[in-house]
Design a protein around this motif. Structure first.
Motif, PDB file in Angstrom:
ATOM      1  N   ILE A  15      45.760  56.955 -19.203  1.00 38.69           N
ATOM      2  CA  ILE A  15      45.856  57.693 -17.946  1.00 38.69           C
ATOM      3  C   ILE A  15      46.324  56.718 -16.858  1.00 38.69           C
ATOM      4  O   ILE A  15      45.692  55.681 -16.641  1.00 38.69           O
ATOM      5  CB  ILE A  15      44.498  58.303 -17.553  1.00 38.69           C
ATOM      6  CG1 ILE A  15      43.947  59.157 -18.695  1.00 38.69           C
ATOM      7  CG2 ILE A  15      44.631  59.108 -16.267  1.00 38.69           C
ATOM      8  CD1 ILE A  15      44.844  60.280 -19.136  1.00 38.69           C
ATOM      9  N   PRO A  16      47.416  57.028 -16.166  1.00 39.61           N
ATOM     10  CA  PRO A  16      47.892  56.124 -15.111  1.00 39.61           C
ATOM     11  C   PRO A  16      46.820  55.890 -14.051  1.00 39.61           C
ATOM     12  O   PRO A  16      46.080  56.807 -13.676  1.00 39.61           O
ATOM     13  CB  PRO A  16      49.092  56.881 -14.528  1.00 39.61           C
ATOM     14  CG  PRO A  16      49.554  57.776 -15.633  1.00 39.61           C
ATOM     15  CD  PRO A  16      48.308  58.190 -16.358  1.00 39.61           C
ATOM     16  N   THR A  17      46.751  54.669 -13.570  1.00 40.41           N
ATOM     17  CA  THR A  17      45.760  54.322 -12.550  1.00 40.41           C
ATOM     18  C   THR A  17      45.893  55.215 -11.326  1.00 40.41           C
ATOM     19  O   THR A  17      44.893  55.597 -10.706  1.00 40.41           O
ATOM     20  CB  THR A  17      45.915  52.844 -12.149  1.00 40.41           C
ATOM     21  OG1 THR A  17      45.721  52.024 -13.306  1.00 40.41           O
ATOM     22  CG2 THR A  17      44.896  52.459 -11.090  1.00 40.41           C
ATOM     23  N   GLY A  18      47.112  55.580 -10.973  1.00 41.11           N
ATOM     24  CA  GLY A  18      47.323  56.406  -9.795  1.00 41.11           C
ATOM     25  C   GLY A  18      46.643  57.756  -9.893  1.00 41.11           C
ATOM     26  O   GLY A  18      46.174  58.309  -8.884  1.00 41.11           O
ATOM     27  N   VAL A  19      46.562  58.311 -11.113  1.00 38.66           N
ATOM     28  CA  VAL A  19      45.882  59.594 -11.316  1.00 38.66           C
ATOM     29  C   VAL A  19      44.407  59.460 -10.954  1.00 38.66           C
ATOM     30  O   VAL A  19      43.842  60.287 -10.230  1.00 38.66           O
ATOM     31  CB  VAL A  19      46.046  60.066 -12.778  1.00 38.66           C
ATOM     32  CG1 VAL A  19      45.130  61.250 -13.079  1.00 38.66           C
ATOM     33  CG2 VAL A  19      47.493  60.432 -13.052  1.00 38.66           C
ATOM     34  N   LEU A  20      43.764  58.409 -11.461  1.00 41.00           N
ATOM     35  CA  LEU A  20      42.353  58.181 -11.172  1.00 41.00           C
ATOM     36  C   LEU A  20      42.128  57.922  -9.690  1.00 41.00           C
ATOM     37  O   LEU A  20      41.188  58.458  -9.085  1.00 41.00           O
ATOM     38  CB  LEU A  20      41.829  57.010 -11.995  1.00 41.00           C
ATOM     39  CG  LEU A  20      40.396  56.571 -11.690  1.00 41.00           C
ATOM     40  CD1 LEU A  20      39.412  57.697 -11.948  1.00 41.00           C
ATOM     41  CD2 LEU A  20      40.047  55.339 -12.515  1.00 41.00           C
ATOM     42  N   VAL A  21      42.979  57.108  -9.087  1.00 43.87           N
ATOM     43  CA  VAL A  21      42.817  56.785  -7.662  1.00 43.87           C
ATOM     44  C   VAL A  21      42.926  58.041  -6.811  1.00 43.87           C
ATOM     45  O   VAL A  21      42.132  58.252  -5.883  1.00 43.87           O
ATOM     46  CB  VAL A  21      43.859  55.732  -7.234  1.00 43.87           C
ATOM     47  CG1 VAL A  21      43.845  55.559  -5.715  1.00 43.87           C
ATOM     48  CG2 VAL A  21      43.569  54.400  -7.918  1.00 43.87           C
ATOM     49  N   LEU A 146      40.254  65.676 -11.232  1.00 45.36           N
ATOM     50  CA  LEU A 146      40.937  65.297 -12.469  1.00 45.36           C
ATOM     51  C   LEU A 146      41.641  66.505 -13.082  1.00 45.36           C
ATOM     52  O   LEU A 146      42.752  66.393 -13.601  1.00 45.36           O
ATOM     53  CB  LEU A 146      39.939  64.694 -13.457  1.00 45.36           C
ATOM     54  CG  LEU A 146      39.373  63.316 -13.085  1.00 45.36           C
ATOM     55  CD1 LEU A 146      38.220  62.942 -14.006  1.00 45.36           C
ATOM     56  CD2 LEU A 146      40.466  62.249 -13.142  1.00 45.36           C
ATOM     57  N   ARG A 147      40.994  67.671 -12.997  1.00 42.95           N
ATOM     58  CA  ARG A 147      41.622  68.897 -13.508  1.00 42.95           C
ATOM     59  C   ARG A 147      42.904  69.203 -12.728  1.00 42.95           C
ATOM     60  O   ARG A 147      43.911  69.631 -13.302  1.00 42.95           O
ATOM     61  CB  ARG A 147      40.637  70.074 -13.399  1.00 42.95           C
ATOM     62  CG  ARG A 147      41.223  71.428 -13.774  1.00 42.95           C
ATOM     63  CD  ARG A 147      41.629  71.492 -15.236  1.00 42.95           C
ATOM     64  NE  ARG A 147      42.304  72.737 -15.551  1.00 42.95           N
ATOM     65  CZ  ARG A 147      43.611  72.948 -15.447  1.00 42.95           C
ATOM     66  NH1 ARG A 147      44.406  71.953 -15.044  1.00 42.95           N
ATOM     67  NH2 ARG A 147      44.139  74.110 -15.751  1.00 42.95           N
ATOM     68  N   ALA A 148      42.866  68.973 -11.426  1.00 43.25           N
ATOM     69  CA  ALA A 148      44.059  69.192 -10.596  1.00 43.25           C
ATOM     70  C   ALA A 148      45.196  68.251 -11.001  1.00 43.25           C
ATOM     71  O   ALA A 148      46.363  68.550 -10.755  1.00 43.25           O
ATOM     72  CB  ALA A 148      43.720  69.007  -9.123  1.00 43.25           C
ATOM     73  N   GLU A 149      44.838  67.132 -11.633  1.00 36.40           N
ATOM     74  CA  GLU A 149      45.840  66.185 -12.128  1.00 36.40           C
ATOM     75  C   GLU A 149      46.297  66.519 -13.542  1.00 36.40           C
ATOM     76  O   GLU A 149      47.048  65.759 -14.154  1.00 36.40           O
ATOM     77  CB  GLU A 149      45.276  64.764 -12.092  1.00 36.40           C
ATOM     78  CG  GLU A 149      45.018  64.213 -10.696  1.00 36.40           C
ATOM     79  CD  GLU A 149      46.303  63.784  -9.992  1.00 36.40           C
ATOM     80  OE1 GLU A 149      47.351  63.677 -10.668  1.00 36.40           O
ATOM     81  OE2 GLU A 149      46.251  63.542  -8.769  1.00 36.40           O
ATOM     82  N   GLY A 150      45.821  67.642 -14.082  1.00 31.89           N
ATOM     83  CA  GLY A 150      46.230  68.069 -15.408  1.00 31.89           C
ATOM     84  C   GLY A 150      45.355  67.576 -16.542  1.00 31.89           C
ATOM     85  O   GLY A 150      45.688  67.761 -17.711  1.00 31.89           O
ATOM     86  N   LEU A 151      44.219  66.955 -16.214  1.00 28.95           N
ATOM     87  CA  LEU A 151      43.301  66.460 -17.236  1.00 28.95           C
ATOM     88  C   LEU A 151      42.145  67.426 -17.422  1.00 28.95           C
ATOM     89  O   LEU A 151      41.875  68.271 -16.570  1.00 28.95           O
ATOM     90  CB  LEU A 151      42.741  65.091 -16.838  1.00 28.95           C
ATOM     91  CG  LEU A 151      43.734  63.997 -16.470  1.00 28.95           C
ATOM     92  CD1 LEU A 151      42.980  62.720 -16.132  1.00 28.95           C
ATOM     93  CD2 LEU A 151      44.726  63.757 -17.586  1.00 28.95           C
ATOM     94  N   THR A 152      41.457  67.282 -18.536  1.00 36.39           N
ATOM     95  CA  THR A 152      40.178  67.961 -18.682  1.00 36.39           C
ATOM     96  C   THR A 152      39.122  66.890 -18.912  1.00 36.39           C
ATOM     97  O   THR A 152      39.436  65.784 -19.367  1.00 36.39           O
ATOM     98  CB  THR A 152      40.189  68.988 -19.827  1.00 36.39           C
ATOM     99  OG1 THR A 152      38.987  69.761 -19.783  1.00 36.39           O
ATOM    100  CG2 THR A 152      40.296  68.312 -21.176  1.00 36.39           C
TER     101      THR A 152
END
Length: 235
Positions: A15-21, A146-152
């Protein structure tokens, strides 16, 4: 909220760091008592630490799984539930997930500063519920972000049973507690068309007295707006 199933099957892509940030940037606006914001997040990347965390999780997951497969109440306090074919399928999926726990790309340990918690129920003759109120608002925000970023994602507290070991592994100061571990990844499922099973609004919404259902007939907003998201499907 209606398309955020618990993480089970997952892709192992990093997962790219930017997604988490971005997710934490949004989640940090969660409310907390006195606005003291007691939460801290540790991203667990080190393979040895991940393996150690997985072993702790597995230590508590296995007896839980066996008890549920026998329709017995869990040692953690969950009531016995009839083992239907659907429940058995879910438990087996969760067991496969547990076996690959250390391979989930995003492992987040959520800690909370015990000096920044207000437990107004600590004098009652029951376990505290309020104690987590200033932390789990952030955790839920984080999972939705995280869901908004496409993750579950999925939240677990099984690892809290061995909190001293987890805090030692992650070098956490003594005045912090482990609130949960959140695991997140890209899912092979079509999240936007996921159907979740939940109690109906009428079963949880009362007026004046517990169990006295609120009259909802004629209320346009009741129920999901999209029929594809109605209850009765996968978790």
């Amino acid at each position: 909220m209606k398309t955020s199933p618990a993480l089970r099957a997952f892709h192992e892509d990093p997962i790219p760091t930017g997604v988490l940030v971005r997710a934490v940037e949004a989640a940090r606006f969660a409310p907390s008592g006195g606005n003291l914001q007691p939460w801290r997040v540790i991203v667990v990347n080190d393979p040895a630490k991940r393996t150690a965390m997985r072993d702790i999780y597995w230590r508590h997951w296995q007896p839980y799984y066996e008890q549920k497969m026998q329709s017995k109440p869990s040692a953690e306090g969950l009531v016995a539930v009839e083992l239907t074919p659907e429940m058995e399928r879910r438990l087996n999926a969760a067991n496969e997930f547990a076996d690959r726990w250390d391979r989930v790309p995003l492992m987040l340990a959520i800690c909370t500063d015990l000096n920044r918690l207000l437990m107004t129920d600590k004098g009652l003759d029951r376990p505290t519920i309020v104690g987590g109120a200033s932390t789990y608002t952030f955790v839920q925000n984080l999972m939705l972000a995280l869901r908004a970023e496409g993750l579950t994602s999925v939240l677990t507290t099984l690892t809290v049973a061995d909190e001293p070991d987890v805090l030692r592994i992650l070098g956490v100061p003594d005045h912090y507690a482990l609130a949960s571990v959140v695991m997140a990844a890209h899912s092979p499922r079509d999240l936007d068309n996921t159907r979740l099973t939940r109690l109906s609004t009428e079963e949880i919404l009362f007026v004046d007295d517990f169990g006295a259902a609120l009259e909802t007939s004629g209320v346009d907003e009741i129920g999901p707006s999209d029929p594809a998201l109605s209850a009765g499907g996968d978790r």
